[in-house]
Design a protein around this motif. Structure first.
Motif, PDB file in Angstrom:
ATOM      1  N   SER A 116      19.149  46.892 120.579  1.00  8.47           N
ATOM      2  CA  SER A 116      18.530  47.333 122.184  1.00  8.47           C
ATOM      3  C   SER A 116      17.427  47.953 122.308  1.00  8.47           C
ATOM      4  N   GLY A 117      16.705  48.018 121.245  1.00 10.86           N
ATOM      5  CA  GLY A 117      15.025  48.483 121.101  1.00 10.86           C
ATOM      6  C   GLY A 117      15.033  50.018 121.203  1.00 10.86           C
ATOM      7  N   LYS A 118      16.364  50.744 120.715  1.00 12.16           N
ATOM      8  CA  LYS A 118      16.043  52.224 120.447  1.00 12.16           C
ATOM      9  C   LYS A 118      15.417  52.476 119.461  1.00 12.16           C
ATOM     10  N   GLU A 119      14.855  53.690 119.442  1.00 16.55           N
ATOM     11  CA  GLU A 119      14.332  54.451 118.148  1.00 16.55           C
ATOM     12  C   GLU A 119      15.514  54.714 117.249  1.00 16.55           C
ATOM     13  N   VAL A 120      15.334  54.801 115.782  1.00 16.91           N
ATOM     14  CA  VAL A 120      16.180  55.289 115.224  1.00 16.91           C
ATOM     15  C   VAL A 120      15.385  55.935 114.010  1.00 16.91           C
ATOM     16  N   GLU A 121      16.220  57.014 113.418  1.00 11.50           N
ATOM     17  CA  GLU A 121      15.615  57.911 112.380  1.00 11.50           C
ATOM     18  C   GLU A 121      15.949  57.408 110.830  1.00 11.50           C
ATOM     19  N   LEU A 122      14.864  57.177 110.207  1.00 14.64           N
ATOM     20  CA  LEU A 122      15.268  56.783 108.569  1.00 14.64           C
ATOM     21  C   LEU A 122      14.936  58.138 107.688  1.00 14.64           C
ATOM     22  N   ARG A 123      15.894  58.523 107.129  1.00 16.05           N
ATOM     23  CA  ARG A 123      15.562  59.390 105.936  1.00 16.05           C
ATOM     24  C   ARG A 123      15.825  58.657 104.701  1.00 16.05           C
ATOM     25  N   ALA A 124      15.017  58.855 103.536  1.00 17.15           N
ATOM     26  CA  ALA A 124      15.131  58.499 102.185  1.00 17.15           C
ATOM     27  C   ALA A 124      14.684  59.362 101.038  1.00 17.15           C
ATOM     28  N   THR A 125      15.699  59.172 100.020  1.00 19.08           N
ATOM     29  CA  THR A 125      14.918  60.003  98.811  1.00 19.08           C
ATOM     30  C   THR A 125      14.833  59.052  97.825  1.00 19.08           C
ATOM     31  N   SER A 126      14.378  59.606  96.643  1.00 19.56           N
ATOM     32  CA  SER A 126      14.078  58.732  95.482  1.00 19.56           C
ATOM     33  C   SER A 126      14.180  59.742  94.276  1.00 19.56           C
ATOM     34  N   TYR A 127      14.021  59.172  93.166  1.00 22.21           N
ATOM     35  CA  TYR A 127      13.657  60.116  91.786  1.00 22.21           C
ATOM     36  C   TYR A 127      12.124  60.006  91.554  1.00 22.21           C
ATOM     37  N   GLY A 128      11.325  59.170  92.201  1.00 26.33           N
ATOM     38  CA  GLY A 128       9.950  58.892  91.676  1.00 26.33           C
ATOM     39  C   GLY A 128       9.735  58.290  90.340  1.00 26.33           C
ATOM     40  N   THR A 129       8.552  57.599  90.539  1.00 25.57           N
ATOM     41  CA  THR A 129       8.322  56.771  89.286  1.00 25.57           C
ATOM     42  C   THR A 129       6.820  56.843  89.474  1.00 25.57           C
ATOM     43  N   ASP A 130       6.012  56.168  88.179  1.00 29.31           N
ATOM     44  CA  ASP A 130       4.587  56.081  88.156  1.00 29.31           C
ATOM     45  C   ASP A 130       4.062  55.326  89.277  1.00 29.31           C
ATOM     46  N   CYS A 131       4.749  54.257  89.630  1.00 30.81           N
ATOM     47  CA  CYS A 131       4.240  53.037  90.476  1.00 30.81           C
ATOM     48  C   CYS A 131       4.780  53.611  91.883  1.00 30.81           C
ATOM     49  N   TYR A 132       5.933  54.098  91.969  1.00 30.70           N
ATOM     50  CA  TYR A 132       6.481  54.669  93.407  1.00 30.70           C
ATOM     51  C   TYR A 132       6.657  56.266  93.179  1.00 30.70           C
ATOM     52  N   PRO A 133       5.552  57.034  93.462  1.00 32.31           N
ATOM     53  CA  PRO A 133       5.349  58.356  93.374  1.00 32.31           C
ATOM     54  C   PRO A 133       6.343  59.149  94.508  1.00 32.31           C
ATOM     55  N   ARG A 134       6.482  58.694  95.481  1.00 28.10           N
ATOM     56  CA  ARG A 134       7.071  59.552  96.757  1.00 28.10           C
ATOM     57  C   ARG A 134       8.461  59.772  96.451  1.00 28.10           C
ATOM     58  N   THR A 135       9.047  61.103  96.744  1.00 27.78           N
ATOM     59  CA  THR A 135      10.408  61.193  96.604  1.00 27.78           C
ATOM     60  C   THR A 135      11.265  61.315  97.790  1.00 27.78           C
ATOM     61  N   ARG A 136      10.473  61.517  98.912  1.00 27.19           N
ATOM     62  CA  ARG A 136      11.201  61.939 100.304  1.00 27.19           C
ATOM     63  C   ARG A 136      10.392  61.397 101.239  1.00 27.19           C
ATOM     64  N   LEU A 137      11.331  60.902 102.296  1.00 30.36           N
ATOM     65  CA  LEU A 137      10.611  59.959 103.493  1.00 30.36           C
ATOM     66  C   LEU A 137      11.247  60.296 104.716  1.00 30.36           C
ATOM     67  N   ARG A 138      10.797  60.593 105.947  1.00 25.65           N
ATOM     68  CA  ARG A 138      11.338  60.555 107.097  1.00 25.65           C
ATOM     69  C   ARG A 138      10.595  60.155 108.107  1.00 25.65           C
ATOM     70  N   THR A 139      11.132  59.094 109.054  1.00 24.32           N
ATOM     71  CA  THR A 139      10.186  58.322 109.775  1.00 24.32           C
ATOM     72  C   THR A 139      11.022  57.905 110.994  1.00 24.32           C
ATOM     73  N   ILE A 140      10.366  57.459 112.377  1.00 19.49           N
ATOM     74  CA  ILE A 140      11.108  57.058 113.319  1.00 19.49           C
ATOM     75  C   ILE A 140      10.768  55.564 113.513  1.00 19.49           C
ATOM     76  N   LEU A 141      11.678  54.562 113.785  1.00 20.35           N
ATOM     77  CA  LEU A 141      11.454  53.215 113.620  1.00 20.35           C
ATOM     78  C   LEU A 141      12.016  52.548 114.975  1.00 20.35           C
ATOM     79  N   THR A 142      11.603  51.349 115.226  1.00 22.50           N
ATOM     80  CA  THR A 142      12.324  50.488 116.054  1.00 22.50           C
ATOM     81  C   THR A 142      12.348  49.050 115.394  1.00 22.50           C
TER      82      THR A 142
END
Length: 500
Positions: A116-142
């Protein structure tokens, strides 16, 4: 001319002189003019269905964040999302429920909101690696922020489905909707004579690569669906389509009370009338399609079948079960199914939709197998014990003595044939004595939750928890009392299991 090809039909689409009828129109033509005339006059028959299709979901690619994250767990609008692949590939299933609004909002609603074109909230977590260091993420998407957003449904478009009813003394909540006690209602699903797979039951024109109407856009059949059982007219298909092009009119999130969430999906398949045989198949009528009436009040895999009924009878609004007139209602929308068939017809006539020949036919000889279980299912018959009973005309004092002498908390009230009338507990007796009551009939609980010998102990335990009670009389089909099972019996059983 006794046959035509898909190539010839597509050429007629290109020239604008293709002859298209909906499945509903085709049946009327065959009825009035015969199969041979219908074959000569009609090139394509369009079909449609719109109903709850739980085995549905969407593949999403998010693109990489900065710094990048290898997602381990993710939620969209608080609905858990599967992470089946690489760092930012997700799959959201229609039946996954919100952790903050369970039974109200789920994966199907997320898919509808995105379409429908609405915004949604994405939350994500990770254990983190050398090539993917980020462990938390929150963003708004369509949907416009996503690289890919594809509907990928592994079991859709059931050829036909059962009619559901309920023999229990209590209301139950199922994927077939709310079923009232004692055959108080019945429900059914499917479009009957409009269903795509019913109009090509031998899969002559439906197979891998068949272009279809899917959610208001063009999609494809990518294989047989899970639990595909064509031998028993219970075929299914696996489908794929681009959600970014879909219309929320034909993709709707839904919630079934006290059962869970799902996704209503609109599917239409064009049936090319390649020969007179296909013309005859697309003339199938609701009265020719029969389904079993199934008792969902019995919580086992092979539920009792109470008879067979046609879609014509189901669509009438009233059926007969065990001599009783019962109101029956659809879970699918026949109105939207007709709209899908009409829309697909218009697309073809306007040259917006061309047919495709399947690169491989779907199997017609597969057999649906139940799950292999290596652990025994424990039934109530394993824990049932003798029920202390009394008659309705006995005094409260006499029943109180029986409770003390037998060291029980529940006494089952029966008639002369040992059939269930009600139940009283030690608490009922204590309260009655305190209030100065003498007649047992004043304190009997007459609306009794019961079980049967063949009901799984797990189901019986769930009943007790739901109704906040501690015992269930065990009855047979004639409501004769066979015994009783208590929460204490089940607790002892579970204790023995834990101790080996």
């Amino acid at each position: 001319m006794n046959k035509r090809t898909i190539g010839e039909i597509n050429e007629k689409i290109r020239k604008g002189d293709v002859q298209v009828l909906t499945a509903e129109e085709m049946k009327k033509l065959v009825e009035t003019s015969g199969v041979e005339v219908a074959f000569k006059e009609v090139d394509v028959v369009t079909t449609g269905t719109f109903g709850a299709m739980c085995s549905s979901g969407a593949v999403i690619n998010l693109g990489h964040s900065d710094p990048p994250i290898k997602i381990q767990h993710a939620w969209i609008n608080d609905v858990p999302v599967c992470h089946p692949g690489a760092a930012v590939d997700l799959y959201i299933g229609a039946t996954m429920m919100s952790e903050t609004r369970p039974f109200e909002y789920g994966g199907g609603h997320v898919i509808e909101d995105l379409i429908s074109g609405k915004e949604v909230e994405l939350r994500a977590t990770s254990y983190g690696t050398d090539c993917y260091p980020r462990t938390r993420l929150r963003t708004i998407l369509t949907k416009h922020d996503l690289n890919q957003f594809y509907l990928l449904n592994f079991r859709n478009c059931y050829q036909r489905y059962v009619c559901a009813t309920n023999s229990r003394d209590e209301t139950i909540y199922t994927y077939m909707g709310k079923l009232l006690p004692n055959f108080g209602n019945a429900t059914f699903s499917g479009a009957g004579e409009l269903n795509p797979l019913m109009n090509d039951p031998d899969y002559e024109t439906i197979g891998i690569g068949t272009r279809i109407f899917l959610g208001g856009a063009q999609g494809y059949v990518i294989g047989e669906g899970t639990q595909h059982d064509p031998r028993n007219l219970s075929g299914t298909i696996m489908v794929r389509g681009d959600c970014k092009k879909m219309n929320p009119r034909f993709i709707r999130g839904a919630a079934f009370t006290r059962y869970g969430t799902t996704l209503y999906v609109g599917i239409g398949i064009p049936i090319p009338i390649l020969n007179i045989r296909m013309a005859k198949k697309t003339a199938i009528r609701d009265e020719d399609i029969k389904v079993p009436i199934v008792d969902y009040g019995v919580p086992v895999r092979d539920r009792p079948k109470l008879g067979w009924i046609s879609y014509k009878e189901l669509k009438s609004g009233t059926i007969t079960i065990k001599g009783k007139k019962v109101k029956v209602s659809p879970l699918s929308s026949l109105k939207v199914a007709k709209e899908i068939a009409e829309t697909l017809k218009r697309w073809i006539e306007e040259g917006l939709f061309y047919l495709t020949a399947p690169v491989e036919r779907l199997p017609t000889d597969t057999e649906y197998k139940p799950m292999k279980q290596t652990e025994e299912t424990i039934l109530v018959k394993s824990v049932v014990h003798h029920a202390v009973t009394c008659r309705e005309d006995e005094s409260i004092k006499d029943v109180a003595k029986r409770i003390i002498n037998q060291s029980v908390n529940h006494v089952v009230v029966v008639d002369e044939q040992e059939k269930l009338l009600g139940i009283v507990t030690s608490w009922d007796i204590t309260k009655a004595v305190a209030e100065g009551k003498n007649r047992l009939s004043e304190i009997i609980t007459r609306k009794v939750v019961t079980t049967t010998l063949d009901e799984p102990v797990e189901a019986a335990s769930r009943k007790m928890a739901q109704h906040q009670i501690s015992a269930l009389p065990v009855i047979d089909n004639d409501r004769k009392v066979l015994g009783i099972v208590t929460s204490e019996d089940i607790a002892k059983l579970l204790g023995r299991q834990r101790n080996g």
